[in-house]
Design a protein around this motif. Sequence first.
Motif, PDB file in Angstrom:
ATOM      1  N   ARG A 207     -18.416  35.664  10.940  1.00  0.00           N
ATOM      2  CA  ARG A 207     -19.040  34.785  11.338  1.00  0.00           C
ATOM      3  C   ARG A 207     -18.107  33.435  11.983  1.00  0.00           C
ATOM      4  N   GLY A 208     -17.224  33.353  12.093  1.00  0.00           N
ATOM      5  CA  GLY A 208     -16.374  32.050  12.474  1.00  0.00           C
ATOM      6  C   GLY A 208     -15.842  30.923  12.582  1.00  0.00           C
ATOM      7  N   PRO A 209     -15.680  30.019  12.861  1.00  0.00           N
ATOM      8  CA  PRO A 209     -15.878  28.288  12.481  1.00  0.00           C
ATOM      9  C   PRO A 209     -17.173  28.451  12.141  1.00  0.00           C
ATOM     10  N   GLU A 210     -17.752  27.121  10.954  1.00  0.00           N
ATOM     11  CA  GLU A 210     -18.510  26.754  10.497  1.00  0.00           C
ATOM     12  C   GLU A 210     -18.863  25.941   9.878  1.00  0.00           C
ATOM     13  N   VAL A 211     -20.315  24.941  10.642  1.00  0.00           N
ATOM     14  CA  VAL A 211     -20.100  23.251   9.211  1.00  0.00           C
ATOM     15  C   VAL A 211     -20.670  24.209   7.492  1.00  0.00           C
TER      16      VAL A 211
ATOM     17  N   ASN B 207     -28.898  10.923   6.964  1.00  0.00           N
ATOM     18  CA  ASN B 207     -30.029  11.489   8.285  1.00  0.00           C
ATOM     19  C   ASN B 207     -29.270  12.756   8.686  1.00  0.00           C
ATOM     20  N   GLU B 208     -29.853  13.636   8.706  1.00  0.00           N
ATOM     21  CA  GLU B 208     -29.990  15.372   8.916  1.00  0.00           C
ATOM     22  C   GLU B 208     -29.968  15.227  10.608  1.00  0.00           C
ATOM     23  N   ASP B 209     -31.003  14.141  11.196  1.00  0.00           N
ATOM     24  CA  ASP B 209     -30.935  14.673  12.100  1.00  0.00           C
ATOM     25  C   ASP B 209     -30.159  13.780  12.945  1.00  0.00           C
ATOM     26  N   ASP B 210     -29.039  13.198  12.611  1.00  0.00           N
ATOM     27  CA  ASP B 210     -27.474  12.348  13.330  1.00  0.00           C
ATOM     28  C   ASP B 210     -26.787  13.852  13.672  1.00  0.00           C
ATOM     29  N   ILE B 211     -26.441  14.638  12.597  1.00  0.00           N
ATOM     30  CA  ILE B 211     -25.810  15.994  13.251  1.00  0.00           C
ATOM     31  C   ILE B 211     -26.609  16.391  13.958  1.00  0.00           C
ATOM     32  N   SER B 212     -28.149  17.141  14.550  1.00  0.00           N
ATOM     33  CA  SER B 212     -28.170  17.999  15.213  1.00  0.00           C
ATOM     34  C   SER B 212     -28.245  18.333  15.878  1.00  0.00           C
ATOM     35  N   ASP B 213     -26.781  17.386  17.334  1.00  0.00           N
ATOM     36  CA  ASP B 213     -26.566  17.420  18.402  1.00  0.00           C
ATOM     37  C   ASP B 213     -25.223  18.014  18.394  1.00  0.00           C
ATOM     38  N   TRP B 214     -24.664  18.649  17.495  1.00  0.00           N
ATOM     39  CA  TRP B 214     -23.287  18.938  17.242  1.00  0.00           C
ATOM     40  C   TRP B 214     -23.080  20.418  17.437  1.00  0.00           C
ATOM     41  N   PRO B 215     -23.391  21.046  17.928  1.00  0.00           N
ATOM     42  CA  PRO B 215     -23.524  22.471  17.333  1.00  0.00           C
ATOM     43  C   PRO B 215     -22.192  23.524  18.036  1.00  0.00           C
ATOM     44  N   LEU B 216     -21.361  22.722  18.538  1.00  0.00           N
ATOM     45  CA  LEU B 216     -19.711  23.062  18.859  1.00  0.00           C
ATOM     46  C   LEU B 216     -18.999  21.974  18.411  1.00  0.00           C
ATOM     47  N   LEU B 217     -19.770  21.248  17.182  1.00  0.00           N
ATOM     48  CA  LEU B 217     -18.382  20.430  16.529  1.00  0.00           C
ATOM     49  C   LEU B 217     -17.777  21.591  16.068  1.00  0.00           C
ATOM     50  N   PRO B 218     -17.562  23.179  15.509  1.00  0.00           N
ATOM     51  CA  PRO B 218     -16.721  23.730  13.977  1.00  0.00           C
ATOM     52  C   PRO B 218     -15.489  24.290  15.427  1.00  0.00           C
ATOM     53  N   PHE B 219     -15.789  24.407  16.477  1.00  0.00           N
ATOM     54  CA  PHE B 219     -15.301  25.084  17.932  1.00  0.00           C
ATOM     55  C   PHE B 219     -14.547  24.039  17.668  1.00  0.00           C
ATOM     56  N   LEU B 220     -14.541  22.221  17.829  1.00  0.00           N
ATOM     57  CA  LEU B 220     -13.893  21.017  18.207  1.00  0.00           C
ATOM     58  C   LEU B 220     -13.280  20.605  17.031  1.00  0.00           C
ATOM     59  N   ALA B 221     -12.935  21.064  15.762  1.00  0.00           N
ATOM     60  CA  ALA B 221     -12.625  20.875  14.730  1.00  0.00           C
ATOM     61  C   ALA B 221     -11.804  21.459  14.542  1.00  0.00           C
ATOM     62  N   LEU B 222     -11.967  22.496  14.893  1.00  0.00           N
ATOM     63  CA  LEU B 222     -10.774  24.306  14.298  1.00  0.00           C
ATOM     64  C   LEU B 222      -9.428  24.387  15.608  1.00  0.00           C
ATOM     65  N   THR B 223      -8.904  23.881  16.250  1.00  0.00           N
ATOM     66  CA  THR B 223      -8.018  23.935  17.069  1.00  0.00           C
ATOM     67  C   THR B 223      -7.788  25.833  17.918  1.00  0.00           C
TER      68      THR B 223
ATOM     69  N   GLN C 295      -8.360  29.050   5.589  1.00  0.00           N
ATOM     70  CA  GLN C 295      -8.847  27.842   6.668  1.00  0.00           C
ATOM     71  C   GLN C 295      -9.934  27.725   6.782  1.00  0.00           C
ATOM     72  N   LYS C 296      -9.536  25.960   6.595  1.00  0.00           N
ATOM     73  CA  LYS C 296     -10.148  24.482   6.815  1.00  0.00           C
ATOM     74  C   LYS C 296     -10.367  23.401   7.340  1.00  0.00           C
ATOM     75  N   ALA C 297     -10.678  22.909   7.261  1.00  0.00           N
ATOM     76  CA  ALA C 297     -10.821  21.563   8.320  1.00  0.00           C
ATOM     77  C   ALA C 297     -11.565  20.309   7.455  1.00  0.00           C
ATOM     78  N   VAL C 298     -11.240  18.886   7.255  1.00  0.00           N
ATOM     79  CA  VAL C 298     -11.640  17.923   7.175  1.00  0.00           C
ATOM     80  C   VAL C 298     -11.956  16.828   8.339  1.00  0.00           C
ATOM     81  N   VAL C 299     -12.935  16.746   8.778  1.00  0.00           N
ATOM     82  CA  VAL C 299     -14.031  16.107   9.606  1.00  0.00           C
ATOM     83  C   VAL C 299     -13.874  14.133   8.889  1.00  0.00           C
TER      84      VAL C 299
END
Length: 767
Positions: free
Chosen positions: A21-25, A33-49, A153-157
């Motif tokens: 599936r590729g990079p994922e949270v 509050n999980e509503d604070d993270i709903s605006d970042w669908p491309l966070l996995p692509f930003l974290a894994l260069t 492969q994993k990343a800590v953000v």
Amino acid sequence: MGNDKESSYPVVSIINFNHARGPEVEQWIGVENEDDISDWPLLPFLALTDGAHTFSEDFSYFTLKHRTGPAEEPEEVTEAAPLASTDAATAGDAAAAATPASPTASTASGDASPKSKTSSGRTSTLFGISCTRQLDSRELIDRPADVTRSTVQKAVVVIADTPTVFFGHLKEQLSAVTQAWFAQRNFEDLDIIRRFQESLKISLRVTANDDRERDHYVGLPLRELVYEYKHQALVLFKCMLLQPKMLFFGTRGEKLCMTQFSLISLIPGLLRNLRDCSDPELDHYESTLVRPTSVKTSDRNSLLSFMGLPLQIFGKGALFGPYTPLQQLDILADVGTKSYIVGSTNSLLLQQRDRYSDVLINLEEKTVNVMSPSLRTALNLSAADRRWIDSLVLSVTESWDDADPSRPKTMGFVGSEEYIRLQFEEYILSMISAVKYHLYLERNAAAGNTEGDPSIDFNPEFVEYWKKTENFRIFQKFTDPEIPFDLVHPKHIMAGGLTVEDVQRRIAQQVSELGLDEKLSTGKAAVANTWTAGRTNLSLAFVNLNRNIEQYREQRRIQSETDSTKSPAPSIAPQSPTGSEIPAKTGYISSWAAWAGEKRKKIAGTSTPPSEVTSPDEKPSARSSIFSRWSKGSWDSKKDQESEATTPTREGSQEIVRETVWDSEVKRRSQEIKTPTFDVRKSLPPPPLPEKNDMTALCIPGPITEDTRTTPQCWTVLSCSRGKRRRRREGERRKRRKEDGSSTRGSAGSTLMRMMEMRPCLLPAGL
């Protein structure tokens, strides 16, 4: 962060790279509050260069657009510096971060299509840092079923509301925690990550309350930027003020992002005022600014605010993305995006540089490419600029330490990062003051109150280009049109015309940029190595040649000794040579003499004395004397002379006919030794042709007849006579020899003289 509410940041996230599936949270830690993270669908692509798998460890820095609770009225600001007012606004945004937000309110900066803000909430910018590592899947204690590849492969953000926390000890702590978590070989155990988030939240809260107004630049590679790019560092600084589309490219994410942070940190106070940099739609900074009416010269922040700093280069239509994945290319190409500073590790952007960049900075090749001709003209450095940046580069170069590039090797202030940052601060203050004075001269040009324009030292094309930018508009709006020029003198730090020292310094810099010293040293080393290798090879060749010569001489000596032991002793008795017994290398005269002796002996009809007959197995010596061979046929020369005297001669005739018959005994003896009787004649060289009407035919064997002249077995010898006078001289010489008592029986000398007088030519009939 505000004082009434506690911010929920920083938060920690775990990003996993799934091969299907590729990079994922994978996990969130510290989110209330999980509503604070709903605006970042491309966070996995930003974290894994892109390309992070090629390094054992890599870091990525990125920005996120975050929507907070309901819209609030802008806080009232006083006449304090814009830095303080902006900090208050940022603190209000951070305090509202704990308020739940609608998950469908808006998208983040990582969205494929950015949405405009609505009245349901306020937006701000958050900053993230990720540490990426990989582990061999065979080392896992409990290998999950979805792990199908050889590596995991994993990343800590870590996500915070200010980027300055990333430049201190946070990066080192994140690296140590990630390494310890991977060392467990069990990714289900997240206890170490949770404890890290709790300790990080406490430490950042204490830091924010103590020194909110302080700048944190620890860890920024500013010295490396000046050392590697030299005068182009000033070009990049002035280019940033003109707000073009700047694209940084590098293969390693950490160096890529930190270079951009180092560049924007040269504008005083800008790192603490990046609330609008995550999206081109954001424009809150300008609404919090007021024009200052007073200044406190003893306060640095008050002076900077009065002079209009920081210059806000990330406002409406601008974007800052230290790492930008390919999923955000549509934002870069959007018509609303006027300028940006972004970085990428994907080489695909290099192929489309003309579309996505006005200025391309290649960190791998350390080059700066300006695409626009007008922008290139505006970025040309003046003589004063060259003089200033050369002195700064010299201070860094002289104090450079390869073991520790972050600090001078002298441990002094000159050449340090604080020294570089203060030099750029003084440069930008003098530039602002000079431009203000330039505008003052334009307004008062009609009154004639004009003197020398100090902005010329900053390149007039640059000044005109900067006056058209958005940050200059904000600068003009919130600064006094006639600032007191005694605060900052409106003059370039290195003002003045071009001098001889400038020319010498420029030539020396260009020579150093060419790297002639390094090339010459490399060439000298190459020549020395080649000379040494050639001398060694030549010596070895001579040694081998001498060895081969000695070996050849030794072989010749051994062969000579062997031949001397095998060869028989020479015969004492004279032997009559035959055709086969005459050596192949016998001289021309010796062959003729042997043939003549045999001929005359056979003509006389005599046989060889028994003492001269050799056995078939015995061979004559190759070194026998020529005269001894001639004398072998002269023992019966008396009979030959008598036979010659009885030969009928016609008076006045020029021809003498001599008839000879081969003795049967000689034929028999030749057959016994199995040697052809005519081999000698075949080995004779062809004589010159005789003259016309001066020849006598001699047929061997048998008498001369008409039949024998055309017989194939007959060999015709054409002998040319010299006439009566020659025969007369020969008779006189024989007569004198008789009187002297010398032997006339076919001596070697007489035979040789007779053979030299004759010019025979062997004509093998029928061949």
